[in-house]
Scaffold this motif. Sequence first.
Motif, PDB file in Angstrom:
ATOM      1  N   TYR A   1       6.357  10.663  21.546  1.00  0.00           N
ATOM      2  CA  TYR A   1       7.290  10.061  22.500  1.00  0.00           C
ATOM      3  C   TYR A   1       8.504  10.964  22.728  1.00  0.00           C
TER       4      TYR A   1
ATOM      5  N   SER B   1      15.276   5.179  25.181  1.00  0.00           N
ATOM      6  CA  SER B   1      13.823   5.128  25.346  1.00  0.00           C
ATOM      7  C   SER B   1      13.456   4.651  26.748  1.00  0.00           C
TER       8      SER B   1
ATOM      9  N   GLU C   1       1.211   9.112  21.005  1.00  0.00           N
ATOM     10  CA  GLU C   1       1.778  10.259  21.696  1.00  0.00           C
ATOM     11  C   GLU C   1       3.079  10.650  21.013  1.00  0.00           C
TER      12      GLU C   1
ATOM     13  N   ASP D   1       5.302  -0.436  22.924  1.00  0.00           N
ATOM     14  CA  ASP D   1       4.213  -0.196  21.973  1.00  0.00           C
ATOM     15  C   ASP D   1       4.523  -0.740  20.583  1.00  0.00           C
TER      16      ASP D   1
ATOM     17  N   ASN E   1      10.003   6.025  28.318  1.00  0.00           N
ATOM     18  CA  ASN E   1       8.731   6.019  27.598  1.00  0.00           C
ATOM     19  C   ASN E   1       8.334   4.574  27.268  1.00  0.00           C
ATOM     20  N   THR E   2       7.179   4.425  26.642  1.00  0.00           N
ATOM     21  CA  THR E   2       6.662   3.084  26.311  1.00  0.00           C
ATOM     22  C   THR E   2       6.852   2.750  24.839  1.00  0.00           C
ATOM     23  N   PHE E   3       7.737   3.465  24.176  1.00  0.00           N
ATOM     24  CA  PHE E   3       7.897   3.299  22.736  1.00  0.00           C
ATOM     25  C   PHE E   3       8.269   1.862  22.368  1.00  0.00           C
TER      26      PHE E   3
ATOM     27  N   LYS F   1      11.770  14.830  21.033  1.00  0.00           N
ATOM     28  CA  LYS F   1      10.476  14.243  20.710  1.00  0.00           C
ATOM     29  C   LYS F   1      10.555  13.479  19.385  1.00  0.00           C
TER      30      LYS F   1
END
Length: 246
Positions: free
Chosen positions: A60, A168, A58, A176, A171-173, A72
Amino acid sequence: MNKWRDVLLDPNARFPGESNEYRRARSELLEAELELKELNERVAAMRRALPAGGLIKEDYVFESADNGSEVKLSELFEPGKNSLIIYHMMFPRWSQDQRAGAPGGKTAELPLVEQPCPSCTSIVDGLEGAAFHVAERANLVVVAKTSPERLGTYARERGWHNLRLLSSRNNTFNRDYRAETPDGGQRASLNVFSRDADGIHHHWGSEATYKRGDTSSFDAIWTIYGVLDLTREGRGEGGGFPNLQY
């Protein structure tokens, strides 16, 4: 540059007062240093030649430490620069890290467990000085899980003006890309992304950290250990060093 090479070359270099014993040992070390340099060059070539890694799942969305605005991942690539280097800073720190916290300012008022990692601070201090130069060829960003307000405050307290710092938290950055444990703990990580016609790919990550269980993967960007490795005392035990309050 060939002329400059001629200036540098001096195969008979010696230093005042050295003994024959020293020179023999130094010559042996020099051969090992040259072999290591050649190995480093081969490894760097292998790293550059990696096939395209996985596409990001995605685009992020981060929050800027400057003003909280959303950014982004795709917007971190400036025109003509197709590599993006991201250092994941541990802010908050490891929950069991009892080293001294920030020496002053708003960050020092936070509970210790919510303060930034001293080691990560040292790395980012170094990146701050290099950022202006790196920007000529690549994009460089520091990401942390803390709020953009706390990250921005700490950046001002440390004098970080050249780096782009992003939160961050939403988000799941980090999860991940191996900068967060399954229970939500933060860990330092270094990742590089590459942009091409197909999109944004993961190019390289500091996987040696997960194989060795130490932070030697960051030596390339962590100046202090390269300097200390030149001394007789060496780098010592790195687990409790550096500490913000010297």
